[in-house]
Enzyme design. Structure first.
Site, PDB file in Angstrom:
ATOM      1  N   ARG A  15     -54.398  20.682 -14.148  1.00 13.68           N
ATOM      2  CA  ARG A  15     -53.734  21.831 -14.771  1.00 13.68           C
ATOM      3  C   ARG A  15     -53.133  22.767 -13.704  1.00 13.68           C
ATOM      4  O   ARG A  15     -51.928  22.781 -13.495  1.00 13.68           O
ATOM      5  CB  ARG A  15     -54.738  22.574 -15.683  1.00 13.68           C
ATOM      6  CG  ARG A  15     -54.110  23.570 -16.648  1.00 13.68           C
ATOM      7  CD  ARG A  15     -53.689  24.883 -16.034  1.00 13.68           C
ATOM      8  NE  ARG A  15     -54.772  25.598 -15.345  1.00 13.68           N
ATOM      9  CZ  ARG A  15     -54.572  26.662 -14.579  1.00 13.68           C
ATOM     10  NH1 ARG A  15     -53.342  27.148 -14.407  1.00 13.68           N
ATOM     11  NH2 ARG A  15     -55.568  27.260 -13.949  1.00 13.68           N
ATOM     12  N   HIS A 209     -57.415  30.496  -4.386  1.00 10.98           N
ATOM     13  CA  HIS A 209     -56.240  29.803  -3.837  1.00 10.98           C
ATOM     14  C   HIS A 209     -56.299  29.966  -2.315  1.00 10.98           C
ATOM     15  O   HIS A 209     -56.869  30.934  -1.806  1.00 10.98           O
ATOM     16  CB  HIS A 209     -54.956  30.367  -4.454  1.00 10.98           C
ATOM     17  CG  HIS A 209     -54.759  29.895  -5.860  1.00 10.98           C
ATOM     18  ND1 HIS A 209     -53.929  28.849  -6.178  1.00 10.98           N
ATOM     19  CD2 HIS A 209     -55.321  30.283  -7.037  1.00 10.98           C
ATOM     20  CE1 HIS A 209     -53.977  28.626  -7.484  1.00 10.98           C
ATOM     21  NE2 HIS A 209     -54.811  29.483  -8.036  1.00 10.98           N
ATOM     22  N   CYS A 240     -49.322  28.920  -8.788  1.00 12.25           N
ATOM     23  CA  CYS A 240     -49.000  29.466 -10.104  1.00 12.25           C
ATOM     24  C   CYS A 240     -47.505  29.745 -10.145  1.00 12.25           C
ATOM     25  O   CYS A 240     -46.963  30.363  -9.236  1.00 12.25           O
ATOM     26  CB  CYS A 240     -49.779  30.748 -10.358  1.00 12.25           C
ATOM     27  SG  CYS A 240     -49.310  31.569 -11.886  1.00 12.25           S
TER      28      CYS A 240
END
Ligand code: HMG
Ligand code: MG
Length: 302
Positions: A15, A209, A240
């Site tokens: 995802r 991240h 993102c």
């Protein structure tokens, strides 16, 4: 130091890792990745999201991916659902857990899900209620808990505010996300401390991240607080779409190497995990973005 003996990892590669890829990745390849991750011993996999295909085209095949997975018992498959429309679509695919995703920063909330923090909670509330009524677990992702690409530094009070709102609508556990990877051990610990005002240690996970190369050390800082749930991305995939320049989550391979080296159990077979990372990296035409993977592959080749 009260280090946990065991850590539970959620691989978010399918995802978070793939959502930002420009080239469409066929559902069959995504399914192949999920299969390899579960084979490597992952017990939680974030598979896909039910968001607008105009906003995130890569996740448009959510039904196909979820339907194609040969599920293994004992593995939790989670999916992102930002609103009731997303939940209605997701529930057909029987996820074990849904994830509502909010932000500690107003500007990021607007850019990412097109509404304010307060509006997002109003949208999440009926989703959480419906999920719990259907016996589906609920997690809440909290973006920008350390820094925001639009607002800069984020104060811990704003994290605590969001965590309180999440708790208030029944979200069972939350992810403390450093969306743009700017955190360092103390700032990440402060975001976690703020979250712990509303959730217990068992209900908090770290989602770091690695943009600034701090994710591993931030993980260690969280481990030292007793946090034992973390999210990471196989082969360090990702970023993102609404956080320009942000790179992927810390690579699961690097995290597993760190944890095993410290004598902390994960239940994951590092070699099989490296193979999963090679599988998806080969498809994307690049090397795994994991130092451990590259080192081990060089050793294998020698
Ligand atoms: P919106 O435009 O405000 O929604 O989008 P709307 O209700 O006004 O509807 C507008 C259109 O979107 C309509 O279609 C709806 O049908 C459609 P149209 O009539 O124009 O053809 N729509 C949907 N379609 C599919 N699934 C849905 C859905 N809802 C509405 N669920 C929305 C609101 C949230 C949907 C939109 O802003 C969106 O899709 N954003 C993408 C968010 C996203 O996926 N971001 C990346 C994941 S979050 C992340 O990566 C951070 C995380 O990793 C933690 C961290 O690192 O920080 C979790
Ligand atoms: Mg993320």
């Amino acid at each position: 130091m009260r280090l946990p003996l065991r850590v539970q990892l959620i691989d978010v590669g399918p995802r978070d890792g793939l959502q930002n890829e420009k080239t469409p990745v066929p559902a069959e390849v995504k399914i192949g990745l999920v299969h390899r991750l579960q084979q490597a011993g992952l017990k939680e996999i974030e598979v896909t999201s039910y968001v607008s295909p105009k906003w995130v085209p890569q996740m448009a095949d959510n039904h196909e991916v979820m339907a194609g997975i040969a599920r293994q018992s004992g593995v939790r498959y989670s999916v992102l659902t930002p609103n009731l429309q997303g939940f209605a679509a997701a529930v057909q695919d029987r996820p074990d857990e849904i994830v509502v995703f909010g932000a500690a920063s107003e500007a990021f909330s607007q850019k990412n899900i097109n509404c304010s923090i307060a509006e997002s909670i109003e949208r999440f509330a009926p989703v959480v209620e419906a999920a719990l009524a259907a016996g589906i677990a609920v997690r809440g992702a909290m973006s920008c808990t350390v820094g925001c690409p639009y607002e800069g530094e984020i104060a811990p009070e704003r994290v605590s505010y969001l965590a309180g709102l999440m708790k208030g609508i029944g979200v069972q556990r939350v992810d403390v996300a450093d969306t743009i990877g700017v955190g360092t051990p103390r700032t990440v610990q402060r975001a976690i401390e703020a979250t712990l005002l509303h959730y217990s240690l068992d209900q908090v996970s770290g989602h770091f991240h690695d943009t600034y190369g701090q994710a591993l050390v931030n993980t260690l800082a969280a481990l030292q607080m007793g946090v034992w749930n973390f999210q990471s991305s196989v082969a360090g995939l990702g970023g993102c779409p609404y956080a320009k320049g942000a790179t992927g989550n810390v690579a699961t391979e690097d995290l597993v190497y760190l944890l095993h080296g410290m004598g902390i159990e994960t239940g994951i077979d590092l070699d099989a995990l490296i193979d999963a990372g090679v599988y998806i990296s080969d498809f994307l035409g690049r090397k795994p973005n994991s130092r451990v993977s590259v080192a081990r592959l060089n050793k294998r080749a020698a």
